[in-house]
Design a protein around this motif. Structure first.
Motif, mmCIF file in Angstrom:
data_model
loop_
_atom_site.group_PDB
_atom_site.id
_atom_site.type_symbol
_atom_site.label_atom_id
_atom_site.label_comp_id
_atom_site.label_asym_id
_atom_site.label_seq_id
_atom_site.Cartn_x
_atom_site.Cartn_y
_atom_site.Cartn_z
ATOM 1 N N ARG A 65 0.836 -1.221 0.000
ATOM 2 C CA ARG A 65 0.000 0.000 0.000
ATOM 3 C C ARG A 65 0.857 1.251 0.000
ATOM 4 O O ARG A 65 0.533 2.239 -0.670
ATOM 5 N N GLU A 66 1.956 1.225 0.750
ATOM 6 C CA GLU A 66 2.857 2.376 0.778
ATOM 7 C C GLU A 66 3.463 2.617 -0.603
ATOM 8 O O GLU A 66 3.583 3.755 -1.052
ATOM 9 N N PRO A 75 -1.360 3.376 -12.135
ATOM 10 C CA PRO A 75 -0.595 2.172 -11.775
ATOM 11 C C PRO A 75 -1.303 0.936 -12.334
ATOM 12 O O PRO A 75 -2.529 0.856 -12.308
ATOM 13 N N ARG A 76 -0.556 -0.006 -12.828
ATOM 14 C CA ARG A 76 -1.116 -1.246 -13.354
ATOM 15 C C ARG A 76 -0.235 -2.430 -12.938
ATOM 16 O O ARG A 76 0.949 -2.280 -12.680
ATOM 17 N N GLY A 77 -0.835 -3.595 -12.899
ATOM 18 C CA GLY A 77 -0.090 -4.803 -12.567
ATOM 19 C C GLY A 77 -0.363 -5.272 -11.146
ATOM 20 O O GLY A 77 -0.964 -4.560 -10.340
ATOM 21 N N PRO A 78 0.080 -6.484 -10.812
ATOM 22 C CA PRO A 78 -0.105 -7.017 -9.456
ATOM 23 C C PRO A 78 0.729 -6.233 -8.454
ATOM 24 O O PRO A 78 1.682 -5.550 -8.839
ATOM 25 N N PRO A 79 0.395 -6.312 -7.165
ATOM 26 C CA PRO A 79 1.097 -5.516 -6.148
ATOM 27 C C PRO A 79 2.604 -5.714 -6.137
ATOM 28 O O PRO A 79 3.346 -4.792 -5.806
ATOM 29 N N PHE A 111 2.128 1.721 -3.423
ATOM 30 C CA PHE A 111 1.042 2.158 -4.309
ATOM 31 C C PHE A 111 0.795 3.657 -4.154
ATOM 32 O O PHE A 111 0.558 4.369 -5.138
ATOM 33 N N LYS A 112 0.863 4.153 -2.924
ATOM 34 C CA LYS A 112 0.684 5.593 -2.696
ATOM 35 C C LYS A 112 1.766 6.396 -3.416
ATOM 36 O O LYS A 112 1.497 7.466 -3.964
ATOM 37 N N LYS A 113 2.984 5.880 -3.408
ATOM 38 C CA LYS A 113 4.077 6.562 -4.105
ATOM 39 C C LYS A 113 3.798 6.605 -5.613
ATOM 40 O O LYS A 113 4.050 7.620 -6.278
ATOM 41 N N LEU A 114 3.269 5.511 -6.142
ATOM 42 C CA LEU A 114 2.946 5.467 -7.561
ATOM 43 C C LEU A 114 1.842 6.458 -7.913
ATOM 44 O O LEU A 114 1.893 7.113 -8.968
ATOM 45 N N ILE A 115 0.855 6.572 -7.044
ATOM 46 C CA ILE A 115 -0.241 7.521 -7.279
ATOM 47 C C ILE A 115 0.303 8.952 -7.327
ATOM 48 O O ILE A 115 -0.072 9.749 -8.199
#
Length: 202
Positions: A160-161, A185-189, A163-167
């Motif tokens: 999640r951290e 963002p795309r793709g698995p975690p 993912f936030k950077k990617l956003i």
């Protein structure tokens, strides 16, 4: 990622392979790798990475659905059964993914119930392959009554951290391009990347 079993290697080898797993888990995204704090001790690194790998394994069959209407049944058991029926119908009839009734192990809403919000729906599948087939078919939501739904992997705190950077990077790229493109963002975690999309038509 290679699964590490301590029973097959001595302690030093186990820690060496876990250290290698840390490098392998530098999620290959344009926002750079996820790293533990440089002050983290060797023992802490082993403990934290073992915990992270275990949590990812536990969550790998899970899916979270956002913006799905909640039914008004009073009993939790009845609400869960209604949610299971509803998401099964979407998977089979809208996404055209074949699925046995036993494929969904559990469903439940996340968070406290409130009249003015739709809580995320956690769906646990029996197999990872079934979840993968669903994610590969999400384009089937376009131009349907369900295109407002959002499907997500059940991420760990570390994921999640990241993912936030990617956003934040997506927002920065969109600002630089002055709205000419969208970035998502795309793709698995464990292997997320940023993709460039055309702007939405007005």
């Amino acid at each position: 990622m290679e699964t590490v079993r301590e029973s097959k290697v001595d302690k030093d080898e186990f820690e060496r392979r876990l250290r290698k797993a840390v490098d392998d888990m530098k999620l290959n995204t344009s926002s750079g790798p996820v790293m533990l704090s440089p002050t983290t001790s060797r023992r802490q690194t082993v403990t934290e990475m073992t915990k992270e790998m275990k949590e990812r394994e536990e969550k790998k069959n899970n899916m979270i659905v956002y913006n799905m209407i909640e039914n008004g049944k009073s009993m939790i058991k009845d609400r869960n059964e209604a949610d299971k029926t509803a998401i099964t119908k979407i998977i089979q009839d809208v996404l055209n993914v074949e699925m046995d009734d036993e494929e969904i192990v559990k469903v439940n809403r996340l968070g406290s119930k409130a009249e003015d919000k739709k809580r995320p729906l956690l769906v646990v599948f029996r197999s990872h392959n079934q979840k993968s087939r669903i994610f590969s078919s999400l384009k089937g939501l376009r131009n349907t009554d369900y295109e407002h739904l959002s499907f997500s992997h059940d991420k760990t705190k570390l994921e999640r951290e990241e993912f936030k950077k990617l956003i934040e990077e997506c927002k920065s790229k969109e600002a630089q391009d002055e709205g000419k493109f969208r970035y998502r963002p795309r793709g698995p975690p464990w292997n997320q990347r940023i993709v460039r999309l055309p702007p939405l038509k007005e």
